[in-house]
Design an enzyme around this catalytic site. Structure first.
Site, PDB file in Angstrom:
ATOM      1  N   GLY A   1      58.608  -1.492   5.364  1.00 18.55           N
ATOM      2  CA  GLY A   1      57.860  -0.389   4.742  1.00 18.55           C
ATOM      3  C   GLY A   1      56.514  -0.226   5.432  1.00 18.55           C
ATOM      4  O   GLY A   1      55.879  -1.215   5.802  1.00 18.55           O
TER       5      GLY A   1
ATOM      6  N   THR B   1      51.864  -5.923   4.451  1.00 19.57           N
ATOM      7  CA  THR B   1      52.588  -5.418   3.283  1.00 19.57           C
ATOM      8  C   THR B   1      51.564  -4.992   2.235  1.00 19.57           C
ATOM      9  O   THR B   1      50.580  -5.704   2.010  1.00 19.57           O
ATOM     10  CB  THR B   1      53.550  -6.438   2.636  1.00 19.57           C
ATOM     11  OG1 THR B   1      53.870  -5.996   1.302  1.00 19.57           O
ATOM     12  CG2 THR B   1      52.969  -7.834   2.526  1.00 19.57           C
ATOM     13  N   ILE B   2      51.819  -3.845   1.624  1.00 22.98           N
ATOM     14  CA  ILE B   2      50.909  -3.440   0.543  1.00 22.98           C
ATOM     15  C   ILE B   2      51.066  -4.390  -0.640  1.00 22.98           C
ATOM     16  O   ILE B   2      50.182  -4.494  -1.467  1.00 22.98           O
ATOM     17  CB  ILE B   2      51.115  -1.973   0.091  1.00 22.98           C
ATOM     18  CG1 ILE B   2      52.485  -1.758  -0.560  1.00 22.98           C
ATOM     19  CG2 ILE B   2      50.893  -1.001   1.218  1.00 22.98           C
ATOM     20  CD1 ILE B   2      52.534  -0.504  -1.426  1.00 22.98           C
ATOM     21  N   ASP B   3      52.228  -5.077  -0.717  1.00 24.50           N
ATOM     22  CA  ASP B   3      52.488  -5.949  -1.865  1.00 24.50           C
ATOM     23  C   ASP B   3      51.646  -7.234  -1.837  1.00 24.50           C
ATOM     24  O   ASP B   3      51.537  -7.919  -2.860  1.00 24.50           O
ATOM     25  CB  ASP B   3      53.968  -6.337  -1.918  1.00 24.50           C
ATOM     26  CG  ASP B   3      54.856  -5.179  -2.343  1.00 24.50           C
ATOM     27  OD1 ASP B   3      54.317  -4.093  -2.609  1.00 24.50           O
ATOM     28  OD2 ASP B   3      56.078  -5.366  -2.411  1.00 24.50           O
TER      29      ASP B   3
ATOM     30  N   MET C   1      53.640  -0.216  -7.254  1.00 20.68           N
ATOM     31  CA  MET C   1      54.577  -0.990  -6.426  1.00 20.68           C
ATOM     32  C   MET C   1      54.335  -2.481  -6.599  1.00 20.68           C
ATOM     33  O   MET C   1      53.300  -2.904  -7.123  1.00 20.68           O
ATOM     34  CB  MET C   1      54.490  -0.563  -4.972  1.00 20.68           C
ATOM     35  CG  MET C   1      55.301   0.696  -4.701  1.00 20.68           C
ATOM     36  SD  MET C   1      55.397   1.067  -2.944  1.00 20.68           S
ATOM     37  CE  MET C   1      56.613   2.381  -2.958  1.00 20.68           C
TER      38      MET C   1
ATOM     39  N   ARG D   1      57.338  -5.485  -5.523  1.00 16.54           N
ATOM     40  CA  ARG D   1      58.752  -5.845  -5.711  1.00 16.54           C
ATOM     41  C   ARG D   1      58.907  -7.231  -6.345  1.00 16.54           C
ATOM     42  O   ARG D   1      59.569  -7.372  -7.362  1.00 16.54           O
ATOM     43  CB  ARG D   1      59.445  -5.804  -4.347  1.00 16.54           C
ATOM     44  CG  ARG D   1      60.871  -6.252  -4.342  1.00 16.54           C
ATOM     45  CD  ARG D   1      61.497  -6.032  -2.993  1.00 16.54           C
ATOM     46  NE  ARG D   1      61.789  -4.632  -2.777  1.00 16.54           N
ATOM     47  CZ  ARG D   1      62.894  -4.027  -3.242  1.00 16.54           C
ATOM     48  NH1 ARG D   1      63.778  -4.695  -3.936  1.00 16.54           N
ATOM     49  NH2 ARG D   1      63.098  -2.758  -3.002  1.00 16.54           N
TER      50      ARG D   1
ATOM     51  N   GLN E   1      51.001   5.284  -2.917  1.00 17.68           N
ATOM     52  CA  GLN E   1      50.230   4.054  -2.656  1.00 17.68           C
ATOM     53  C   GLN E   1      50.299   3.606  -1.203  1.00 17.68           C
ATOM     54  O   GLN E   1      49.513   2.791  -0.749  1.00 17.68           O
ATOM     55  CB  GLN E   1      50.756   2.903  -3.522  1.00 17.68           C
ATOM     56  CG  GLN E   1      50.530   3.109  -4.984  1.00 17.68           C
ATOM     57  CD  GLN E   1      51.481   2.275  -5.824  1.00 17.68           C
ATOM     58  OE1 GLN E   1      51.136   1.198  -6.275  1.00 17.68           O
ATOM     59  NE2 GLN E   1      52.686   2.760  -6.035  1.00 17.68           N
TER      60      GLN E   1
HETATM   61  O1  F6P Z   1      57.514  -3.987   0.287  1.00 16.71           O
HETATM   62  C1  F6P Z   1      56.629  -2.981   0.056  1.00 16.71           C
HETATM   63  C2  F6P Z   1      57.195  -1.953  -0.852  1.00 16.71           C
HETATM   64  O2  F6P Z   1      56.187  -0.998  -0.964  1.00 16.71           O
HETATM   65  C3  F6P Z   1      57.689  -2.454  -2.210  1.00 16.71           C
HETATM   66  O3  F6P Z   1      56.682  -2.588  -3.180  1.00 16.71           O
HETATM   67  C4  F6P Z   1      58.704  -1.425  -2.580  1.00 16.71           C
HETATM   68  O4  F6P Z   1      59.678  -1.939  -3.467  1.00 16.71           O
HETATM   69  C5  F6P Z   1      59.313  -1.074  -1.292  1.00 16.71           C
HETATM   70  O5  F6P Z   1      58.337  -1.306  -0.307  1.00 16.71           O
HETATM   71  C6  F6P Z   1      59.803   0.352  -1.268  1.00 16.71           C
HETATM   72  O6  F6P Z   1      60.086   0.734   0.027  1.00 16.71           O
HETATM   73  P1  F6P Z   1      60.943   1.974   0.500  1.00 16.71           P
HETATM   74  O7  F6P Z   1      61.062   2.927  -0.647  1.00 16.71           O
HETATM   75  O8  F6P Z   1      60.197   2.544   1.637  1.00 16.71           O
HETATM   76  O9  F6P Z   1      62.261   1.424   0.920  1.00 16.71           O
END
Ligand code: F6P
Length: 342
Positions: free
Chosen positions: A11, A125-127, A169, A171, A274
């Site tokens: 991502g 990672t934004i997470d 967000m 995960r 985000q």
């Molecule tokens: O890993 C970063 C993140 O933003 C998660 O929080 C989220 O679940 C995931 O990517 C969503 O990514 P995409 O919709 O681009 O597959």
């Protein structure tokens, strides 16, 4: 002329372009040619390259996304992809390959490094859930966007005497929810690390309303789940790394809160907002420091390492130690957030 490769996978995360720019500028200054691989590992499989020079990285610092493109390609899901990627790496005669990614992309980087490829990793990672680095770039931008959203929702919640549920967000870890929740003064923060007890949440909200507060803000991370239930999925289809597409816990929770408290409840899902747009100064600086440090590792032929922020220093750690486990929310920080619940 010596060559270094660079790719961005997984991502996107605000600040990626600052890393690409920093790698390129440092590499060019050291007399290297810089090859960008397009679309993450897919670029290595298909041999999609772009030559990066001063002009190609000019003006990209404030831009969100990644000028190289990204994908969630997993080289270990299809054996032929792995072999083609290794063949491209050899054909390009790279001195080193700088891989900018999160847990999945760097999991692949770690395996390739163990196979003998000259890999240097940069955590993104934004997470903010990568282990062994205090922060990843992109997180600060996401937190600021989520905080601004909470600030905006607060005024309309107050006018209409509503409960606002904000789904952010996160995960596997609730870093964005916890930071934005603390910064925005959330009344309840729900994270994947702690199963949601709806009765407890409603109890907090009822007590708050009983003491005269006519509105509330509940922040919930997309990966949070109700007690004894699994995460809420938006789509059952798995990505190449076996992840389901999350989303929907906000709606589920909003309905239950309205049913159980009788207070009108509305839900906002922030989603990819985000991840988009211009990175904060913090993320630009962190990305720049990571990019320069990654190139220094290539110059000193110190491969198999990931650059990491520890305290205020950039250090090099084994890639394996960053992908071995996830960095979940610090329980002490969550305890601080809880002081302000209700
Ligand atoms: O890993 C970063 C993140 O933003 C998660 O929080 C989220 O679940 C995931 O990517 C969503 O990514 P995409 O919709 O681009 O597959």
């Amino acid at each position: 002329m010596k060559r270094v490769g660079v790719l961005t996978g997984g991502g996107d995360s605000p600040g990626l372009n600052s890393v690409i720019r920093a790698v390129t500028r440092r590499a060019l200054a050291a007399g290297y040619e810089v090859i960008g691989l397009k679309n993450g590992w897919k670029g290595l499989v298909d041999g999609l390259t772009v030559s990066l020079d001063l002009a190609s990285v000019s003006g990209i610092l404030p831009k969100g996304g990644t000028i190289l493109g990204t994908s969630r390609t997993n080289l270990y899901a299809v054996p032929a992809d792995h072999d083609r990627a290794v063949a491209t790496y050899k054909q390009l005669q790279l001195e080193g390959l700088i891989v900018i990614g999160g847990e999945d992309t760097l999991g692949v980087a770690n395996k390739l490094s163990q196979e003998g490829l000259h890999i240097v990793a940069v955590p993104k990672t934004i997470d903010n859930d990568l282990a062994n680095t205090d922060f990843t770039f992109g997180f600060d931008t996401a937190v600021n966007i989520a905080t601004e959203a909470i600030d905006r929702l607060l005024t309309t919640a107050e006018s209409h005497h509503r409960i606002m549920v904000v789904e952010v967000m996160g995960r596997h870890a609730g870093w964005i929810a916890t930071y934005a929740g603390i910064a925005g003064g959330a009344d309840v923060i729900l994270i994947p690390e702690k199963p949601i007890d709806v009765h407890e949440v409603c109890d907090i909200l009822r007590k708050r309303h009983a003491r005269g507060k006519e509105f509330s803000i509940v922040v919930v991370a997309e990966g949070a789940a109700l007690d004894h239930q699994s995460e809420v999925a938006k789509a059952e289809k798995l990505d190449a790394f076996g992840h389901i597409r999350l989303g929907g816990i906000g709606d589920t929770l909003g309905k239950l809160i309205e049913e159980q408290t009788g207070i009108e409840t509305r839900v906002t899902v922030l989603g990819h907002i985000q991840r988009g747009g211009s990175p904060t100064a913090f993320d630009r600086v962190l990305g720049t420091r990571f990019g320069v440090a990654a190139m220094e590792l290539v110059l000193s032929r110190d491969f198999g390492k990931m650059v990491s922020l520890q305290g205020n220093k950039i250090v090099a750690i084994p890639i394996a130690s960053a992908v071995a486990q996830l960095k979940t929310v610090d329980p002490e920080l969550y305890e601080i957030a809880k002081i302000f619940f209700g």
